[in-house]
Design a protein around this motif. Sequence first.
Motif, mmCIF file in Angstrom:
data_model
loop_
_atom_site.group_PDB
_atom_site.id
_atom_site.type_symbol
_atom_site.label_atom_id
_atom_site.label_comp_id
_atom_site.label_asym_id
_atom_site.label_seq_id
_atom_site.Cartn_x
_atom_site.Cartn_y
_atom_site.Cartn_z
ATOM 1 N N SER A 34 0.589 -1.372 0.110
ATOM 2 C CA SER A 34 -0.409 0.166 0.025
ATOM 3 C C SER A 34 1.056 1.360 -0.065
ATOM 4 O O SER A 34 2.243 1.490 0.564
ATOM 5 N N ARG A 71 -7.626 5.447 -0.857
ATOM 6 C CA ARG A 71 -7.317 4.470 0.703
ATOM 7 C C ARG A 71 -8.516 2.811 0.049
ATOM 8 O O ARG A 71 -7.426 1.353 0.293
ATOM 9 N N PHE A 75 -6.656 -1.111 -0.607
ATOM 10 C CA PHE A 75 -6.470 -2.413 0.365
ATOM 11 C C PHE A 75 -7.740 -3.392 -0.679
ATOM 12 O O PHE A 75 -8.459 -4.142 0.564
ATOM 13 N N THR A 107 0.296 -5.063 1.563
ATOM 14 C CA THR A 107 -0.906 -5.565 0.864
ATOM 15 C C THR A 107 -1.195 -6.504 -0.443
ATOM 16 O O THR A 107 -1.357 -7.550 -1.330
ATOM 17 N N ARG A 132 0.836 -9.067 4.723
ATOM 18 C CA ARG A 132 -0.612 -9.380 4.877
ATOM 19 C C ARG A 132 -0.794 -10.225 4.355
ATOM 20 O O ARG A 132 -2.272 -10.349 3.756
ATOM 21 N N LEU A 135 -4.792 -10.904 5.016
ATOM 22 C CA LEU A 135 -6.013 -10.387 3.588
ATOM 23 C C LEU A 135 -6.322 -10.872 3.014
ATOM 24 O O LEU A 135 -7.459 -10.496 2.223
#
Length: 209
Positions: A34, A71, A75, A107, A132, A135
């Motif tokens: 990100s 944003r 994500f 991400t 991550r 996720l």
Amino acid sequence: MLNHSQIVIGPQGLEGDLCIVKPVHGLVVFAHGSGSSRHSQRNRQVAQALQRRGLGTLLFDLLTPDEADDRAKVFDIELLAQRMLQALDALPDQAHGLPLGLFGASTGAAAALVAAARRPDDVQAVVSRGGRPDLARDSLGSVRAPTLLIVGGADPEVLELNRAAYKLLQCEKRIEIVPRATHLFQEAGALETVADLAGRWFQGHLGTD
């Protein structure tokens, strides 16, 4: 010998920097985290280390400039995974048939794991740096590519998330903790350790050993 070229990816015309070494033994596609882009200095440092091991690399923008300011899109793992798949589909003839690995940060690691789950016949290895993977929770059990999770020892929250995700992976897997490293691996020698771990993993699983 390095052969650098630019490629255009998907209907959004995303820009990619492709480097094919000669002789080449495999190709690693990078997914940045990100707030980053294909110009990520950390990913470029790792890419250069992989190139010295005989691996080609592709660094590309997962989002357009306008999308990168949103944003929610930063994500949106489903969107990022689709962009990863578009990048695989856009590889030129010189990259076709090469053993394929994915390297994801933050991400981007989740996007790489989702893409690996959806292309089990194409992706031979995955490495996550400070990623991550949580996720990508719904896809973790479907990943078949050997997966290495690299986490900083001084990044406790992300380390906990990686340990939880690690339990859900059903493939060959390993988690490596870099002592004293924080999330961005800015400490002296930390990124070099990441590059060495990633290089060994890819060499071992892309048939280059």
